[in-house]
Design an enzyme around this catalytic site. Structure first.
Site, PDB file in Angstrom:
ATOM      1  N   HIS A  58      34.196  49.695  36.336  1.00 35.77           N
ATOM      2  CA  HIS A  58      35.352  49.038  36.938  1.00 35.77           C
ATOM      3  C   HIS A  58      35.072  48.721  38.397  1.00 35.77           C
ATOM      4  CE1 HIS A  58      39.753  49.146  38.424  1.00 35.77           C
ATOM      5  NE2 HIS A  58      39.419  47.921  38.057  1.00 35.77           N
ATOM      6  N   SER A 114      40.611  47.266  33.805  1.00 35.77           N
ATOM      7  CA  SER A 114      41.257  48.107  34.814  1.00 35.77           C
ATOM      8  C   SER A 114      42.330  48.989  34.201  1.00 35.77           C
ATOM      9  CB  SER A 114      41.898  47.231  35.893  1.00 35.77           C
ATOM     10  OG  SER A 114      42.881  46.378  35.328  1.00 35.77           O
ATOM     11  N   GLU A 169      34.115  52.415  39.671  1.00 38.25           N
ATOM     12  CA  GLU A 169      34.492  53.529  38.804  1.00 38.25           C
ATOM     13  C   GLU A 169      33.632  53.458  37.551  1.00 38.25           C
ATOM     14  OE1 GLU A 169      39.148  54.442  39.790  1.00 38.25           O
ATOM     15  OE2 GLU A 169      38.741  52.754  38.449  1.00 38.25           O
ATOM     16  N   ASN A 223      43.668  53.048  39.972  1.00 38.41           N
ATOM     17  CA  ASN A 223      44.899  52.437  39.468  1.00 38.41           C
ATOM     18  C   ASN A 223      45.899  53.473  38.969  1.00 38.41           C
ATOM     19  OD1 ASN A 223      44.314  49.813  40.075  1.00 38.41           O
ATOM     20  ND2 ASN A 223      43.463  49.311  38.084  1.00 38.41           N
TER      21      ASN A 223
END
Length: 309
Positions: free
Chosen positions: A165, A144, A177, A215
């Site tokens: 991800h 991540s 992702e 993130n």
């Protein structure tokens, strides 16, 4: 000449994945993320081998997957319990376990790593697997926060390396992702996109930048919320209520930080701060650091910004 040689070699290697259909998936890591990834892959007809160094962890993980599937069928097969039970057995037949990653990778089309967020450990793992994996095998990390290119640098298949991800809990969260580096071939990237779609997920294309998309936006938001509280400009309760009722978020930033894990949040921001020390968005938080030092990591430890029974 070196450029030409690189392009020729890349052309030969990427052609190995051009027509590959991903059937055999190796998931490394028996934790929550690895279990979730294994479950959704097995549920969509893929042959999955879940790998961990600890056999006892693997047994618990398979039981956890079975429990998760039982929750799924309560909704999906509410009126057809027998069909639901058949579904569970069918999915579990698609899942096997092993503690021998090198052996398993020899029959894998795709390797998804979901282990501890430690660059050196990930590099060592992929370096070892790279020597045993078939030419067509694609490597992917579920990291991540770590750069995919840094993880891939330990292998000789830069064009067959990318990021996948997933989000927690994997069976429920629709987003994946898909991350490509400057060396990831288009064939590899397309394979990862298509694989994500076969899982019933919605993939988004990302560059190999800190935090990718979610993130990169989420973690600075959490940190700015903490800084707002540190400055005395709002209580954590009021900030949480404001973001839920004012922005329509299902959880406030402090509730979310506790759910994610304060140690995880700190690990991510510390890594980004090291990469970009002059970026104010990545500045560490004394309050967050203190809570982690005290072992108050959020829901998983029973206390973080809030206390949990």
């Amino acid at each position: 000449m070196a450029f030409i040689t690189h392009q020729v070699c890349r052309g030969f290697s990427s052609s190995a994945v051009r027509n590959v259909v991903i059937k055999h998936v190796m998931v490394i890591g028996g934790g929550q993320m690895g279990a979730g990834i294994a479950q959704v892959a097995a549920s969509t007809g893929h042959s999955v081998t879940l790998v961990d160094m600890n056999g006892d962890i693997l047994k618990k993980t398979v039981k956890g997957i079975e429990g998760s599937l039982k929750r799924v069928i309560k909704k999906k097969y509410a009126d057809k319990p027998e069909a639901g039970e058949e579904f569970i057995q069918k999915v579990l037949k698609n899942v096997s376990t092993s503690t021998d990653a090198v052996s398993v990778v020899q029959g894998s089309d795709l390797v998804i790593e979901a282990i501890v967020e430690n660059l050196k450990i990930k590099q060592d793992l992929f370096s070892q697997l790279d020597k045993a994996a078939p030419a067509h095998t694609i490597f992917a990390s579920n990291t991540s926060s770590l750069p995919i290119s840094d993880i891939a640098s330990s292998t000789n298949r830069l064009d067959r390396f990318g990021g996948l991800h997933f989000f927690n809990p994997v069976p429920m969260m629709k987003l994946v992702e898909v991350i490509g580096t400057s060396a990831t071939s288009q064939e590899t990237f397309d394979s990862l996109l298509n694989f994500s779609k076969t899982l019933g997920k919605t993939p988004v294309s990302c560059k190999d930048t800190p935090g990718f998309i979610v993130n990169r936006l989420l973690v600075p938001y959490l940190l700015e919320s903490i800084r707002l509280h540190e400055r005395g400009h709002g209580s954590k309760e009021d900030i949480d209520i404001a973001m839920k009722l004012g922005a329509g978020y299902p959880m406030g930033p402090f509730e979310l930080a506790d759910y994610v894990g304060l140690d995880t949040t700190k690990f991510i921001i510390d890594g980004w701060s090291e990469m970009e020390p002059n970026n104010p968005l990545f500045a560490p938080s004394p309050m967050l650091n203190k809570l982690v030092e005290e072992g108050k990591l959020g829901k998983k430890s029973g206390e973080g910004f809030y206390k949990y029974k």
